[in-house]
Structures are given as C-alpha cells and as structure tokens.
Design a protein around this motif. Sequence first.
Motif, PDB file in Angstrom:
ATOM      1  N   PHE A  34      53.177  89.980  49.357  1.00 14.10           N
ATOM      2  CA  PHE A  34      54.282  90.882  49.700  1.00 14.10           C
ATOM      3  C   PHE A  34      54.458  91.926  48.599  1.00 14.10           C
ATOM      4  CE2 PHE A  34      58.772  91.912  48.917  1.00 14.10           C
ATOM      5  CZ  PHE A  34      59.085  92.579  50.088  1.00 14.10           C
ATOM      6  N   SER A  35      54.462  91.476  47.352  1.00 16.57           N
ATOM      7  CA  SER A  35      54.638  92.408  46.232  1.00 16.57           C
ATOM      8  C   SER A  35      53.509  93.421  46.161  1.00 16.57           C
ATOM      9  CB  SER A  35      54.725  91.636  44.910  1.00 16.57           C
ATOM     10  OG  SER A  35      55.826  90.760  44.926  1.00 16.57           O
ATOM     11  N   VAL A  36      52.285  92.960  46.397  1.00 10.96           N
ATOM     12  CA  VAL A  36      51.141  93.876  46.381  1.00 10.96           C
ATOM     13  C   VAL A  36      51.221  94.833  47.566  1.00 10.96           C
ATOM     14  CG1 VAL A  36      48.626  94.028  46.477  1.00 10.96           C
ATOM     15  CG2 VAL A  36      49.710  92.288  45.060  1.00 10.96           C
ATOM     16  N   SER A  37      51.669  94.344  48.719  1.00 11.01           N
ATOM     17  CA  SER A  37      51.858  95.222  49.883  1.00 11.01           C
ATOM     18  C   SER A  37      52.908  96.285  49.582  1.00 11.01           C
ATOM     19  CB  SER A  37      52.287  94.407  51.104  1.00 11.01           C
ATOM     20  OG  SER A  37      51.268  93.540  51.497  1.00 11.01           O
ATOM     21  N   LEU A  38      53.957  95.878  48.915  1.00  7.92           N
ATOM     22  CA  LEU A  38      55.001  96.808  48.489  1.00  7.92           C
ATOM     23  C   LEU A  38      54.396  97.900  47.602  1.00  7.92           C
ATOM     24  CD1 LEU A  38      58.162  96.998  48.704  1.00  7.92           C
ATOM     25  CD2 LEU A  38      58.229  95.788  46.544  1.00  7.92           C
TER      26      LEU A  38
ATOM     27  N   PHE B   7      45.387  90.442  53.902  1.00  4.16           N
ATOM     28  CA  PHE B   7      46.146  89.452  53.138  1.00  4.16           C
ATOM     29  C   PHE B   7      46.329  88.166  53.946  1.00  4.16           C
ATOM     30  CE2 PHE B   7      47.780  93.288  50.823  1.00  4.16           C
ATOM     31  CZ  PHE B   7      47.192  92.967  49.611  1.00  4.16           C
ATOM     32  N   ALA B   8      46.631  88.300  55.235  1.00  2.35           N
ATOM     33  CA  ALA B   8      46.824  87.132  56.091  1.00  2.35           C
ATOM     34  C   ALA B   8      45.539  86.315  56.205  1.00  2.35           C
ATOM     35  CB  ALA B   8      47.306  87.570  57.474  1.00  2.35           C
TER      36      ALA B   8
ATOM     37  N   ILE C  15      42.954  88.737  35.953  1.00  3.73           N
ATOM     38  CA  ILE C  15      41.890  89.737  35.761  1.00  3.73           C
ATOM     39  C   ILE C  15      41.801  90.677  36.960  1.00  3.73           C
ATOM     40  CG2 ILE C  15      39.367  90.014  35.610  1.00  3.73           C
ATOM     41  CD1 ILE C  15      39.434  87.374  33.888  1.00  3.73           C
ATOM     42  N   LEU C  16      41.812  90.115  38.173  1.00  2.75           N
ATOM     43  CA  LEU C  16      41.689  90.950  39.374  1.00  2.75           C
ATOM     44  C   LEU C  16      42.884  91.882  39.545  1.00  2.75           C
ATOM     45  CD1 LEU C  16      40.246  88.312  41.868  1.00  2.75           C
ATOM     46  CD2 LEU C  16      39.007  90.185  40.786  1.00  2.75           C
ATOM     47  N   LEU C  17      44.106  91.332  39.430  1.00  2.00           N
ATOM     48  CA  LEU C  17      45.296  92.169  39.595  1.00  2.00           C
ATOM     49  C   LEU C  17      45.466  93.129  38.421  1.00  2.00           C
ATOM     50  CD1 LEU C  17      47.797  89.613  41.125  1.00  2.00           C
ATOM     51  CD2 LEU C  17      46.766  91.585  42.246  1.00  2.00           C
ATOM     52  N   GLY C  18      45.102  92.696  37.231  1.00  4.21           N
ATOM     53  CA  GLY C  18      45.172  93.587  36.065  1.00  4.21           C
ATOM     54  C   GLY C  18      44.241  94.781  36.225  1.00  4.21           C
ATOM     55  N   TYR C  19      43.060  94.537  36.763  1.00  5.10           N
ATOM     56  CA  TYR C  19      42.103  95.623  36.981  1.00  5.10           C
ATOM     57  C   TYR C  19      42.643  96.631  38.002  1.00  5.10           C
ATOM     58  CZ  TYR C  19      38.063  98.161  38.711  1.00  5.10           C
ATOM     59  OH  TYR C  19      37.218  99.153  39.123  1.00  5.10           O
TER      60      TYR C  19
ATOM     61  N   GLN D   6      42.380  92.623  46.047  1.00  5.91           N
ATOM     62  CA  GLN D   6      43.800  92.246  46.081  1.00  5.91           C
ATOM     63  C   GLN D   6      44.008  90.984  46.912  1.00  5.91           C
ATOM     64  OE1 GLN D   6      45.931  95.632  47.615  1.00  5.91           O
ATOM     65  NE2 GLN D   6      45.893  96.719  45.665  1.00  5.91           N
ATOM     66  N   GLY D   7      43.326  90.901  48.039  1.00  4.11           N
ATOM     67  CA  GLY D   7      43.445  89.729  48.902  1.00  4.11           C
ATOM     68  C   GLY D   7      43.008  88.453  48.198  1.00  4.11           C
ATOM     69  N   ILE D   8      41.903  88.530  47.475  1.00  3.99           N
ATOM     70  CA  ILE D   8      41.425  87.369  46.721  1.00  3.99           C
ATOM     71  C   ILE D   8      42.411  87.034  45.600  1.00  3.99           C
ATOM     72  CG2 ILE D   8      39.632  86.547  45.139  1.00  3.99           C
ATOM     73  CD1 ILE D   8      37.642  88.256  46.854  1.00  3.99           C
TER      74      ILE D   8
END
Length: 192
Positions: free
Chosen positions: A23-27, A48-49, A83-87, A117-119
């Motif tokens: 949800f936060s990433v979708s935002l 995401f789902a 690492i993934l979200l930081g990138y 992002q999904g991962i």
Amino acid sequence: MNLSVAFFIKNTILGIGLAMDAFSVSLANGLNEPKMKKPKMCGVAGIFATFQFAMPMIGWICVSTIARLFSVFEKFIPWIALILLGYIGGKMLYEGIKNKGAEEEKPGVGLKGLLVQGIATSIDALSVGFTISRYSCMEALLACLLIGTVTFIICFAGLIIGKKAGTKLAGKAGILGGIILIAIGLEICFYR
C-alpha cells in the motif's frame, strides 16, 4: 477442508497486514505518477497482488518440503527488502532532486521497477508459509488467494490516494515517494 468464517476472517486480516508495505509503495507510485490511467493502476495493483499471493504459497511449499533450508534463508529476507526498496527509493529520490525545477511529464515506474517493488514488498510474506503450514494444499491456495485479493484492493486505493496527493504536490512527489520507499525498507529491516 475446514472453511469456517474464522478461516476467512483470519486470512483477510493477514492479507491486510501483509498489504501495508505494498500500500505504501502504491501510494508512492501514485505520488510519482499523478496522471496514471486506470489500466496501469490495475496492472500495478495486480503485480503487488500476484506477489502477495505467490510468496506465502512458496513459503507453504518450502515449509511442507524443505523447511530446514528455508529457515536459513529467512534471516536474509529483511536485508533483501532493504536493498531492493533502497535502490528504487534512492533512484526516485535522485530523479526528484535532479528534476526539482522541471515541471515536465516524467514517466512512471516501468515493469522492471514494479517487479522489483513487488518482490521487495512481498518477500517477508514468505514467512507466512509457517503460519499456514497446517493447511491442506487447497486451504493454503484459498488463503493466498484471499491475501492477493485484499492486496489488490488496498494497493488500488493507495494508487488513488497517491495520485490525488501527487497532483497537489507536483514537483516534490518523486522526492516524497523515494523517501517513503527507503523508510519502508528500513522499517522492514530494523523494526520487524
């Protein structure tokens, strides 16, 4: 198969909890791309789902078959998410700062970025395999389907909210979105 009302309530609540990162990433994605069209919104929420459906199922399979190997891997999950979200967040932040004065139309996150992002947002859902390990295959499949459905709805709502806020924030949206993604990565890594 034991499909009681409690089964549906428990797994819906589990889905809500698991969907919060997505949800936060979708935002953040909605903030970054305020003119996103509905078909793309459905695609983003669908990615995401799909990951939120697949990861607990993979976790269930691992617990049911190769539990010892999975428990060794579990300690690395928060670091992988960081690492993934930081990138992705760092890239959004950099582009937001670099293009701060520019009011040009910037492209949204592409398929490759959405997959990352999904991962990143669903990797902690692997551990849900332990939670549902007592379920039969059909019960696990249904539980994961509920989790995926709840995630889709919540992510679609996040995109709508992000788009509305993104229109108002204009040039600062990419910076805010990047900060949100980095913060989610830190929260997953250090506070769970």
